[in-house]
Scaffold this motif. Structure first.
Motif, short mmCIF file in Angstrom:
data_model
loop_
_atom_site.label_atom_id
_atom_site.label_comp_id
_atom_site.label_asym_id
_atom_site.label_seq_id
_atom_site.Cartn_x
_atom_site.Cartn_y
_atom_site.Cartn_z
N SER A 257 70.96 -52.18 22.66
CA SER A 257 71.87 -51.23 22.03
C SER A 257 71.53 -49.81 22.47
O SER A 257 70.40 -49.53 22.88
CB SER A 257 71.78 -51.34 20.49
OG SER A 257 70.46 -51.11 20.05
N ALA A 258 72.52 -48.93 22.40
CA ALA A 258 72.32 -47.53 22.76
C ALA A 258 71.99 -46.73 21.50
O ALA A 258 72.46 -47.05 20.40
CB ALA A 258 73.58 -46.98 23.40
N THR B 83 70.52 -40.10 25.28
CA THR B 83 70.73 -41.49 24.88
C THR B 83 69.76 -42.42 25.61
O THR B 83 69.49 -42.25 26.79
CB THR B 83 72.18 -41.92 25.23
OG1 THR B 83 73.09 -41.01 24.61
CG2 THR B 83 72.47 -43.33 24.73
N CYS B 84 69.26 -43.38 24.87
CA CYS B 84 68.43 -44.42 25.47
C CYS B 84 69.04 -45.78 25.14
O CYS B 84 69.88 -45.90 24.27
CB CYS B 84 66.98 -44.33 24.96
SG CYS B 84 66.76 -44.66 23.21
N ARG B 85 68.60 -46.77 25.88
CA ARG B 85 68.98 -48.16 25.59
C ARG B 85 67.74 -48.82 25.03
O ARG B 85 66.67 -48.73 25.62
CB ARG B 85 69.44 -48.90 26.85
CG ARG B 85 70.85 -48.53 27.26
CD ARG B 85 70.78 -47.53 28.38
NE ARG B 85 72.09 -47.17 28.86
CZ ARG B 85 72.48 -45.91 28.95
NH1 ARG B 85 71.70 -44.93 28.57
NH2 ARG B 85 73.66 -45.61 29.42
N TRP C 182 70.59 -42.53 20.16
CA TRP C 182 70.10 -41.18 20.43
C TRP C 182 68.61 -41.13 20.09
O TRP C 182 68.14 -41.88 19.23
CB TRP C 182 70.82 -40.17 19.57
CG TRP C 182 72.18 -39.80 20.09
CD1 TRP C 182 72.76 -40.16 21.28
CD2 TRP C 182 73.13 -38.97 19.42
NE1 TRP C 182 73.99 -39.61 21.39
CE2 TRP C 182 74.25 -38.87 20.27
CE3 TRP C 182 73.14 -38.31 18.22
CZ2 TRP C 182 75.37 -38.12 19.93
CZ3 TRP C 182 74.25 -37.56 17.88
CH2 TRP C 182 75.35 -37.48 18.73
#
Length: 155
Positions: free
Chosen positions: A42-43, A27-29, A45
């Motif tokens: 927002s988060a 996961t990245c922001r 994948w």
């Protein structure tokens, strides 16, 4: 591709550590710019292919609309609970939509490898499931700032 950080050179990830870290995280922001100039976070994948971060986004999302209007993006991939475990990377560049949007599963050879990677990493599948609501954004960073606070113990 890594950024030499003045105060953090000792905790910066090596290119090999950075590649491994980005490949293993899920996961990245993602920070985009709203029409009024405010950041929107927002988060999401992602998949890392060794060169680019591939973001799989809903095409009817606020994030998608903002990136279509202004492709500037900031991304954060991080990990760790305790202070001494914190590590992360922040690639910078503009995000570029790839192929047809949304993806419906039609053959697209340039996306085969990343879709297999993403499907295996995030769904445990060999083939990418397509729902006709998502599309790919590719972020090939100019630079990546990184840190690994676990290295502080050895300083």
């Amino acid at each position: 591709m890594t950024v030499a950080q003045r105060h953090g050179r000792r905790i910066m990830m090596t290119p090999e550590e950075l590649d491994s870290f980005l490949a293993e995280q899920r996961t990245c922001r993602v920070a985009t710019v709203s029409a009024d100039g405010r950041p929107h976070l927002s988060a999401l994948w992602y998949a890392w292919d060794g060169t680019s971060l591939w973001l799989y986004s809903l095409t009817r999302s606020r994030r998608w609309a903002e990136l279509r209007a202004d492709p500037r993006v900031s991304v954060l991939v991080d990990d760790g609970e305790d202070y001494g475990e914190l590590r992360g990377a922040s690639p910078t560049k503009t995000a570029v939509p790839e192929s047809s949007a949304p993806r419906t599963g039609e053959p697209c050879p340039e996306l085969d490898a990343v879709e297999r990677l993403f499907a295996a990493k995030n769904f445990g599948l060999d083939l990418m499931p397509h729902d006709g609501r998502h599309a790919w954004l590719r972020l090939t960073p100019d630079a990546i700032a990184s840190w690994d606070f676990r290295k502080l113990a050895s300083l």
